[in-house]
Every structure is written in structure tokens, then in C-alpha cells.
Motif scaffolding. Structure first.
Motif, mmCIF file in Angstrom:
data_model
loop_
_atom_site.group_PDB
_atom_site.id
_atom_site.type_symbol
_atom_site.label_atom_id
_atom_site.label_comp_id
_atom_site.label_asym_id
_atom_site.label_seq_id
_atom_site.Cartn_x
_atom_site.Cartn_y
_atom_site.Cartn_z
ATOM 1 N N GLU A 157 1.166 -1.151 -0.272
ATOM 2 C CA GLU A 157 -0.332 0.030 0.248
ATOM 3 C C GLU A 157 1.142 0.995 -0.036
ATOM 4 N N LEU A 158 0.500 2.268 -0.938
ATOM 5 C CA LEU A 158 1.276 3.430 -0.838
ATOM 6 C C LEU A 158 0.546 4.517 -0.217
ATOM 7 N N GLY A 159 -0.581 4.511 0.168
ATOM 8 C CA GLY A 159 -1.240 5.607 1.004
ATOM 9 C C GLY A 159 -3.163 6.135 0.351
ATOM 10 N N SER A 160 -3.705 6.662 0.970
ATOM 11 C CA SER A 160 -4.856 6.452 0.388
ATOM 12 C C SER A 160 -5.037 8.484 -0.117
ATOM 13 N N ARG A 197 12.978 4.858 -1.143
ATOM 14 C CA ARG A 197 13.460 5.076 0.140
ATOM 15 C C ARG A 197 13.205 3.076 0.665
ATOM 16 N N TYR A 242 15.977 0.405 2.881
ATOM 17 C CA TYR A 242 16.368 -0.608 3.981
ATOM 18 C C TYR A 242 15.458 -1.782 4.466
ATOM 19 N N GLU A 248 -0.706 9.562 7.725
ATOM 20 C CA GLU A 248 -1.120 8.322 7.310
ATOM 21 C C GLU A 248 -0.043 7.149 7.376
ATOM 22 N N GLY A 266 -1.918 3.477 7.373
ATOM 23 C CA GLY A 266 -2.463 2.741 6.723
ATOM 24 C C GLY A 266 -3.874 2.380 6.303
ATOM 25 N N GLU A 290 5.531 1.185 15.252
ATOM 26 C CA GLU A 290 7.236 0.381 13.838
ATOM 27 C C GLU A 290 7.641 1.090 13.329
ATOM 28 N N LYS A 291 6.161 2.314 12.627
ATOM 29 C CA LYS A 291 6.667 3.657 11.333
ATOM 30 C C LYS A 291 7.319 4.775 12.284
ATOM 31 N N ARG A 341 10.251 4.581 12.469
ATOM 32 C CA ARG A 341 11.294 3.630 11.468
ATOM 33 C C ARG A 341 11.124 5.513 10.978
ATOM 34 N N TYR A 358 14.453 9.078 9.842
ATOM 35 C CA TYR A 358 14.954 9.629 8.627
ATOM 36 C C TYR A 358 14.424 11.114 8.124
#
Lengths: 234, 234
Positions: free
Chosen positions: A82-85, A149, A153, B82, B84, B145-146, B149, B153
Motif C-alpha cells: 500500500e502506498l496511501g490514500s 526509500r 531498508y 497516515e 495505512g 514501528e512506523k 522507523r 530519516y
DNA sequence: CCAAAAGTGTTATCGCTACACCCATGA
DNA sequence: TCATGGGTGTAGCGATAACACTTTTGG
């Protein structure tokens, strides 16, 4: 099943259209490609667009994205995330539609090109894209940024290789993603220092006379690397 | 405006309920907190839940998340992003609901605690959470977690500090996010080497007799750092 | 005068970068 | 035999990590 639901809760809430759009990247030696197609429905009929579909009541968002992918490429085992909404009110003049964008990554082969052609879809060079409808241009840019990006990782690139592959192939893959040349020696050194590759006795001779040794991931080590989120290459 | 839309396109597509849920982290010296509240509607009435709301036809997804945040904290200028979507078919037995989770980060002050109390919301220590409804537990884990991470950066941590702050404060913040101690000297060295901080003449004496110098971000440098996505601390 | 936090420098190690030559082979 | 891509090692540099003592000041 009734579209507007038969359950007794949340009866006052608005019901909206929810779409998935897929940014499908194809990997080839000479660069990244993007799969686009000519939209079949109004508005913007016949214009170039990402592939997408509305999410149905009885399917998960992720499955909707998989369905779209399968329909337009025939493939099911592709790296997708998923990239996003994209949820602004006026993004689609056709109606209020929220899109949940997903990006996928695949190795491009001749057969994929044929399948695409059947559906009036077409692979474009990533820096020679036509004008896209709605906010699809933005989605592509966001996906590219996220892809690059992410590649730092997570061993994303590996998803794109066949089971057996050569180190030069792996390097070219990262060069394509990062859009810059990587030093052959340093790349090899770094990859091998991770101890996730098993060297095979065979060579691949399709791209040089001398041939390059084939390697394979050691599944346990690879899994470990995915979980730890190893810092990668650059 | 009609809830099920008056526009002539996409008439065959299913219409779904779309919610936003917010994972709101609060930062205090002794650790990360999470804002939860007791759900007012069935099903699961009175159980602990993230704060959320359905997205309305006439608001963007992002604005829906901001609205939720404002209602439950009174705040509008908070870092929020966001996380997800959570879109499996059976995630909410009340109906088919897709949630788009957002996480937010704020500095916790006494006034925030009072506001929360008014709404029967409550701040919990991040590792002493009660059972949560639906997939909210999963959302919290994913958000953590997000967050960690991301902190590597993007200068996320900075969003949490008042305009003037001390270097020890900044360090504690990162210690809270990463959940481990950072070397005082190395931290200071690294931060100062980025040249984004302006040292002020004043000292903050609230946490030591000696007092620590206050600093402020140099806006231009800070902006530059955000755009370039500097690799951060660890 | 002492407790408590702030401030400060040096050294060893590790990882990254840059860089040039030989090897194997098919045509 | 030669053109093409594959394979290899090393030295310098910069960043990180580990580590201990002095300073300030309110009580």
C-alpha cells in the motif's frame, strides 16, 4: 448481499466510493517501466490512467488491489504494498471517490508485454510518461519516492529476481531503482558480507561470454534480514 | 447534498463506510503515552478504543482525521500522518468498514490531560494498554514501528518540542521513541554538527540546578533538513 | 558542601568510497 | 585475437561508539 448493508449499526454514516489504484513498476535492464492503460469508462474515457477498480463490499482492500493486478497482468505473486490514500473531496469530478493507491514491482518479460497489449495497457518508460488523469501523476511520484526509500531498508529488489540470479543482475536492478551507477566491487562486497547468498556451481552466460555465477537466497537468512530491516546499499 | 450522490458516473459501484482512526501518541519524560477512549456507540460500547470517526462525503480523509483529533484533544497543529488502511471484510462486525489509520504525536501537558478527561478519554502508558476493540491493537503496533522507523530519516522528534528547548530534552525525546538510552556526548555532537540549532542566551533551570542552555531551530536549515531527509541519530 | 544534571574531547574501530587490472570465453 | 562483461584487493577517510571527569548552583 445488499450494497448498502443490512446491519443495524452506523446507519447515519455516509457511504462512499472506494477505489484501489495500482502503480505497477516493471523492471528491465534499461530502466523502470510503468503500466498504464486507456480508461474504459467516463469521465476521461480513453485517457491514460493507472489501473484501478472500485472496492466491493465483499472483498478486502488488499484483495481488490490483487484482483486489479491479476486482471491486467495475469500475475498473482507480485510484490505489492500500500502506498496511501488519496482522499480529497474533489479529486474525481465523476463523484466523491477515495482511492487507496498500491504500488507493485515486477520483472518484465515478453509475455507480460503481450498480456498488457491484450487489455490495451502499455508499458511506458518511467521518464517518458504521458499525461495522466486525476491525481495519478502525483501517485506515481509518491510511489517512486517510497520505492526508493523502501529499497534502503527492505530487500525489495530481491522480490524482482528469479530464483537463481547473478550478482550483476542484482546490481543492475538497484541501479535501475536508484537511477545511478553503483560500483561493481563495492556492491559485491556489501551483498556478500550479508551472508544471505548461496553461490551455485552454475553460470549464467546470457549476458557475457565468460558467464557469471548464479546465486540463490538462503531462505532463513533472507527472512531474518527482512525482519530486522537491514540497511541497504545506497 | 445527497449521501449516495447525485452524479451520473460509477452508478454500479458499491458504496462503503470509511472511517479514520487516530493513534495519538503523547510524549512525556517518563515514556510514550497513548490516548484511548471508551467507545460511545454499539457494538463494543464502553470498551477501550482508538478515537475515530466516519469520513463524510464533504470532507477529505485528512480533514476527517484532523476533525477527530481536534474533537478529542482540542489541538489543531499536531504532527499527524497516515499510517495505512485496514480493509479486511470482517474487521468490524458492526458492518463493512474500511479504516484509514493515522498516527499523531504530541507533547503531553497538564491541560491535555484535562481535555481528555472531559471526553472520557484517557492517556495510557504505551506498555500498559488495556484490551482494544477490533484491530486497534494491531494499528498501535504498526504505528509504533512506523514512528520509530520514520524518526530515523525525518526530524519527527522536533515536532514535539516547544519553540525553545534544551539538548537534554531533545535527547530524552529520542530515548523515549527508541526506548533506549543514548550517549549524552555523542548525541550532542551529532545534533550540533547538523547546524540546525541556534543557541540562545537563556537557560532552562526546571530540571537541574545548573540549568541547560535553550536552543531554537533555524527555520531555513530545518526546512532543508526535512526536504533532504537527513539520516538521524539511531 | 553536596547532590544532581550539564557540559566537554579523545581514541579505536568500522564501514564506505574510490580506484585499475586480470580472467574467461565465443565469435 | 580481441571484444565483452565478470571477478578481485587495498588504502584513505569519515562517521560512529565507547568512555570519565569537571562545572554549576540551589538547597
Amino acid at each position: 448481499m445488499n450494497k448498502s448493508s443490512s446491519k443495524p449499526f452506523y446507519v447515519d454514516a455516509d457511504r462512499l466510493l472506494l477505489a484501489v489504484d495500482c502503480i505497477i513498476f516493471g523492471f528491465e535492464r534499461d530502466g523502470l517501466k510503468l503500466l498504464l492503460f486507456q480508461r474504459k469508462v467516463a469521465p476521461f474515457q480513453q485517457e491514460w490512467s493507472l489501473i484501478g477498480s472500485f472496492v466491493k463490499t465483499q472483498e478486502s482492500v488488499r484483495n481488490a488491489a490483487k484482483r486489479v493486478l491479476k486482471i491486467h497482468t495475469g500475475l498473482t505473486n507480485v510484490f505489492m504494498e500500500e502506498l496511501g490514500s488519496y482522499g480529497s473531496v474533489d479529486r474525481d469530478p465523476g463523484d466523491r471517490v477515495i482511492a487507496i493507491a498500491h504500488y507493485a514491482l515486477m520483472r518484465l518479460q515478453e509475455e507480460d508485454k503481450q498480456i498488457a497489449a491484450e487489455y490495451k495497457a502499455q508499458w511506458f518508460d518511467i521518464d517518458e510518461l504521458p499525461a495522466l488523469i486525476l491525481d495519478h501523476q502525483q501517485m506515481v511520484e509518491d510511489a517512486l519516492e517510497k520505492l526508493r526509500r523502501k529499497a534502503r531498508y527492505r530487500p525489495i529488489g530481491f522480490e524482482l529476481l528469479p530464483e537463481k540470479f547473478t550478482i550483476p543482475q542484482l546490481r543492475v536492478l538497484y541501479e535501475v531503482i536508484y537511477q545511478r551507477a553503483l560500483d561493481r566491487r563495492n556492491f559485491r562486497k556489501k551483498i556478500l558480507s550479508m551472508n544471505v547468498l548461496e553461490k551455485l556451481a552454475e553460470k549464467d552466460k546470457t549476458s557475457s561470454r565468460k558467464g557469471a555465477y548464479l546465486y540463490r537466497f538462503i531462505p532463513a537468512k533472507y527472512q531474518e534480514m527482512v525482519e530486522k530491516g537491514v540497511d541497504f546499499v545506497i
